[in-house]
Each structure stands twice: as structure tokens, then as C-alpha cells.
Design a protein around this motif. Structure first.
Motif, PDB file in Angstrom:
ATOM      1  N   PRO A 179      -3.699  -5.152  26.065  1.00 29.36           N
ATOM      2  CA  PRO A 179      -3.965  -5.419  26.717  1.00 29.36           C
ATOM      3  C   PRO A 179      -4.105  -6.870  26.252  1.00 29.36           C
ATOM      4  O   PRO A 179      -4.949  -7.572  25.122  1.00 29.36           O
ATOM      5  CB  PRO A 179      -5.274  -4.824  27.386  1.00 29.36           C
ATOM      6  CG  PRO A 179      -4.516  -3.987  27.103  1.00 29.36           C
ATOM      7  CD  PRO A 179      -4.504  -4.174  25.538  1.00 29.36           C
ATOM      8  N   GLN A 180      -4.140  -7.754  27.113  1.00 29.20           N
ATOM      9  CA  GLN A 180      -4.113  -9.756  27.046  1.00 29.20           C
ATOM     10  C   GLN A 180      -5.996  -9.242  27.420  1.00 29.20           C
ATOM     11  O   GLN A 180      -6.898 -10.789  26.325  1.00 29.20           O
ATOM     12  CB  GLN A 180      -3.943 -10.143  27.748  1.00 29.20           C
ATOM     13  CG  GLN A 180      -4.379 -10.102  29.833  1.00 29.20           C
ATOM     14  CD  GLN A 180      -4.289 -11.145  30.262  1.00 29.20           C
ATOM     15  OE1 GLN A 180      -3.134 -11.326  30.329  1.00 29.20           O
ATOM     16  NE2 GLN A 180      -3.842 -11.162  31.976  1.00 29.20           N
ATOM     17  N   ASP A 181      -7.122  -7.961  27.564  1.00 31.36           N
ATOM     18  CA  ASP A 181      -8.382  -8.677  27.699  1.00 31.36           C
ATOM     19  C   ASP A 181      -8.418  -7.884  26.042  1.00 31.36           C
ATOM     20  O   ASP A 181     -10.275  -8.655  26.075  1.00 31.36           O
ATOM     21  CB  ASP A 181      -9.260  -8.097  28.884  1.00 31.36           C
ATOM     22  CG  ASP A 181      -8.732  -6.574  28.698  1.00 31.36           C
ATOM     23  OD1 ASP A 181      -8.244  -6.184  27.973  1.00 31.36           O
ATOM     24  OD2 ASP A 181      -8.940  -6.166  29.780  1.00 31.36           O
ATOM     25  N   SER A 225       1.776  -6.031  33.397  1.00 32.82           N
ATOM     26  CA  SER A 225       1.050  -6.752  34.163  1.00 32.82           C
ATOM     27  C   SER A 225      -0.131  -7.505  33.201  1.00 32.82           C
ATOM     28  O   SER A 225      -0.533  -8.934  33.638  1.00 32.82           O
ATOM     29  CB  SER A 225       0.664  -6.883  35.596  1.00 32.82           C
ATOM     30  OG  SER A 225      -0.565  -6.176  35.422  1.00 32.82           O
ATOM     31  N   LYS A 226      -1.198  -6.789  32.890  1.00 29.92           N
ATOM     32  CA  LYS A 226      -2.344  -7.419  32.016  1.00 29.92           C
ATOM     33  C   LYS A 226      -2.495  -7.217  30.672  1.00 29.92           C
ATOM     34  O   LYS A 226      -2.706  -7.460  29.998  1.00 29.92           O
ATOM     35  CB  LYS A 226      -3.535  -7.043  32.412  1.00 29.92           C
ATOM     36  CG  LYS A 226      -3.667  -7.274  33.798  1.00 29.92           C
ATOM     37  CD  LYS A 226      -5.032  -6.909  34.260  1.00 29.92           C
ATOM     38  CE  LYS A 226      -5.740  -7.123  35.593  1.00 29.92           C
ATOM     39  NZ  LYS A 226      -6.043  -6.874  36.198  1.00 29.92           N
TER      40      LYS A 226
END
Lengths: 245, 192
Positions: free
Chosen positions: A180-182, A211-212
Motif C-alpha cells: 500500500p502507498q500509505d 486502488s491504494k
């Protein structure tokens, strides 16, 4: 005419592979081959059989001029502006000079490969089809492309193509992870094959899963990972996951 | 896929990335075999080398289209060469083809044209360990199949070469292929 009826397809495939399908019939069947995976497989089976007939046939060493001519033709193509080799050569500079670092290079490469070879991922154009929404390009430790992955936005399947064989240690599997990008914990996606290509089942739609997600990675694990598992080994392949549309 | 085929697959994947070193290695490993394929159909060294060079240009530009789930690397390469050689044979448009004189090589090839293909067929079947099964084919069926595969002849050409009606030539090829497939399946080789 329905070329894909099993008996008809086998007859056409064997005549095409042998070379006795001629003229307009051969050209028509070549168009069928461009559109039908079943036809390509049928021809492939016959070509594999017939290739056995090469075992006892003599080899003939070409003269040095053949290779020298090849080099000249390749050089001429590379030097000509506007040819595919030109921008390919530019991209090659990107990955031979340093590892692929930026998302831009990955996206350009993915799109370029898919535009050149839509059949690579089973994405032959159909009048009512859309390009894949999510695409990932995984590179090895040297920055060399190793795996292409793609999926449709609402699809529950991930198509992967090995651009080079992956040397999976005995007793291990090549586990694909989404990052995940976070900065959240990676989650398992699927096990990828060591060579060839495969269509892998996803636990949900691509939109919900990716999507993330900003990156994909592969590690060698002792067994396929289950939901909630975390990577138990270092990543051997990794790359950006991008949403094309 | 054997070690050699794995090596070829790796070289093809490198070639797809415009690695000239891998392409040259691929050429060195396969060119003699592939020129043999082209020569058997073209029956002339100059024409065969012309076909071979065109085929490798095709491989250089289209290595990305190789799909290991459909074909072994060598099979894929062989069929690029075969298709080019057959196209050149049937179009008769190669420059060399239009200017070739009946030199010693051409005369020798003409003399052996119908003798060698069945010998290659027999040798190949022996290596595939299905020669005993294939012995049930008639000599005419073996020769028709060999002329189609090794010489790239179409049905009318086979009929002319063997001095039989077109329907007979077609039947010999068809039955030869059926028997060939059956023998492979019985031997557990490529038995899909």
C-alpha cells in the motif's frame, strides 16, 4: 465459416503447421490466428509434434556474411529515426545505466510493451474491450524487467507474464505481494509461476485491492501466503503498480 | 523444458530487451540448425541464407511475442524460418531465386530431392523412438509426408513429384499425419 469447430480447427492447424495450407486459405487462417488463442494453441500443438522431424535432419553452418549482414541491418534500423528501435534503445539506456527507479519509466515501459504486443498478456484487442486498468512491472536486483502484471479494474483475475525465468529455490514459491502507498503492511496477492504466463485468481476486484497500492513485490516463501500473512523473506523482485485509467 | 530450451528461452527474453550479446549467443546456438531448415526448403545456399537472415531480423524485432506456454523456443524459431522459407518458395520473388543458375549445387539437390526427405524422416522417427510404429505407413505415405515437411511442398507439388492424382497425394499426407499423431500419443510423446 466457423473455424473453431474442433475437427475443422485441428485439420486447419495441422495443414498450416505442415505448410500444405496455401494461398488465400492460409492468409484467412493467419487472420484467425491473430484473433483466437484456441487456434494458436492448436497450431502450437502440431508444430511441437512436427518439430520432432527435425531431430534427424542435417544442420548447415551459415557463412560469416550472414551474421555480418544481420549486424548491419540492425545498426541501420537503430540509426533510423522514428523506428521502434529508437525509443526502445532509449529505454534500454534507462535500465542498462542504472536500475529503473521512477514510476515514469515503469509506466512508459508497460504501456509501450502492451501497445506493441497486446497478445503478451492475452489482451488482444476486441471491439468492446478496454485496456487493463492496473499494470505492474517488477524488476530484479539489477533493475532488469522480470514480471509484467495486469488486471482490469473490475476484474478478479491478474494476468502475469514472466519476461525472464525466475529461479525459484526448491521447496519455495514465488509469492506476489501488494504494498500500500500509505506504508501499510504488504498483503499477499497470488503465487506466480517461475516461467511463462498465468492468469491468477484475485480475492476481490482489482479496484478494491489495488486502488491504494503503489508497488508490487515478490519474495520466495516456504508456502503460499494466506490473508493476514506477512513476507517472511526479502523481496527479490519489485516494481511500481500503476493505474492507467 | 530441458536445460538447453531453458537457455534459449532466457536468451529470447534478453533479446526482447535488445540485448545484442544474448541475440548473438542465440544466433550461434541455433543458426546451423535453422539454416538446415531453410536449406531443405530453398535447396540453394544463397536463398537459404537470405531466408535465414530475414528470419533472424524477425526474431530480433519480435522476440517479445514468444510465448513459452504455447511453444518450446526451438519450435518457435523453426517455424519462423519454415514460414519464411515456404513463403519465399511460393512467391518466387527473392532476387537470388530469379537469377539462380543451374550450378553444381542445384543439380545435386535436384538429384537428391526425392531421396533425402524419407531418410531424414526415418532418422528423426528413430530418435523419437516411434520408428517401429511408423513402419506401418506405406512408403508412399512416408514420402508424401516427408516432401511436405522437409521440402515445404503443397499438395499439387507432391502429386506432381510422385506422379499421382491430387486426391491421392492429399490422402497420403493426411493419413501420414494421422498415423504420426497416433504413434506419438502411443509413445507418450507430445500426445495432446
Amino acid at each position: 465459416m466457423n473455424y473453431l469447430l474442433p475437427e475443422r480447427l485441428d485439420r486447419l492447424a495441422r495443414e498450416y503447421a505442415l505448410g500444405t495450407l496455401t494461398g488465400p486459405a492460409r492468409r484467412r487462417f493467419e487472420r484467425v490466428l491473430q484473433q483466437s488463442a484456441a487456434a494458436r494453441v492448436a497450431v502450437g500443438v502440431w508444430q511441437e509434434r512436427l518439430a520432432l522431424l527435425e531431430a534427424g535432419a542435417p544442420a548447415v553452418q551459415p557463412r560469416p556474411a550472414v551474421w555480418q549482414g544481420l549486424v548491419r541491418r540492425i545498426d541501420a534500423g537503430a540509426a533510423a529515426p522514428g523506428l521502434a528501435g529508437g525509443w526502445w534503445a532509449g529505454l534500454r539506456g534507462l535500465w542498462s545505466g542504472r536500475p529503473l527507479g521512477g514510476a515514469l519509466a515503469g509506466v512508459v515501459l508497460c504501456v509501450a510493451v502492451l501497445r506493441l504486443q497486446p497478445g503478451l498478456l492475452g489482451l488482444e484487442p476486441h471491439a468492446d474491450s478496454l485496456p487493463p486498468s492496473y499494470v505492474g512491472l517488477l524488476t530484479d536486483a539489477n533493475g532488469l524487467p522480470a514480471v509484467l502484471a495486469s488486471s482490469y479494474r473490475q476484474g478478479r483475475k491478474l494476468t502475469v507474464k514472466l519476461l525472464r525465468p525466475v529461479d525459484v529455490p526448491a521447496g519455495r514459491v514465488a509469492q506476489l505481494w501488494a504494498l500500500p502507498q500509505d506504508g501499510g503492511a504488504p498483503f499477499p496477492v497470488a503465487v506466480v509461476p517461475a516461467t511463462g504466463s498465468a492468469v491468477l485468481a484475485l480475492s476481490d476486484t482489482s479496484e478494491k485491492l489495488f486502488s491504494k497500492v503503489s508497488r508490487l513485490a515478490v519474495s520466495f516463501e516456504a508456502a503460499p501466503a494466506k490473508p493476514g500473512d506477512r513476507p517472511g523473506a526479502d523481496f527479490v523482485l519489485s516494481g511500481h503498480c500503476v493505474k492507467l485509467w | 523444458m530441458g536445460a538447453e530450451e531453458n537457455d534459449l528461452a532466457r536468451l529470447l527474453s534478453r533479446t526482447a530487451l535488445r540485448d545484442r550479446g544474448a541475440f548473438e549467443r542465440l544466433y550461434r546456438l541455433t543458426c546451423a540448425h535453422l539454416l538446415g531448415v531453410a536449406f531443405r526448403i530453398s535447396r540453394n545456399t544463397d536463398r537459404a541464407e537470405e531466408v535465414l537472415q530475414d528470419a533472424y531480423m524477425n526474431i530480433w524485432h519480435n522476440a517479445t511475442s514468444y510465448n513459452p506456454s504455447v511453444a518450446q523456443p526451438m519450435t518457435w524459431l523453426i517455424n519462423i524460418v519454415r514460414n519464411k522459407a515456404i513463403d519465399a518458395l511460393r512467391s518466387g520473388k527473392t532476387e537470388a531465386g530469379l537469377t539462380q543458375a543451374l550450378d553444381d549445387e542445384a543439380l545435386q539437390v535436384a538429384g537428391d530431392a526425392q531421396l533425402e526427405p524419407p531418410q531424414w524422416l526415418d532418422a528423426s522417427l528413430t530418435q523419437a523412438r516411434i520408428d517401429s510404429c511408423m513402419n506401418s505407413l506405406s512408403p508412399q505415405q512416408r514420402q508424401a509426408l516427408a516432401l511436405a515437411y522437409y521440402r515445404g511442398l503443397a499438395h499439387p507439388d507432391i502429386a506432381q513429384a510422385l506422379s499421382v492424382p491430387l486426391g491421392t497425394a492429399k490422402a497420403w499426407v493426411r493419413r501420414g499425419l494421422d498415423k504420426f499423431k497416433g504413434c506419438l500419443q502411443a509413445a507418450g510423446v507430445h500426445g495432446a
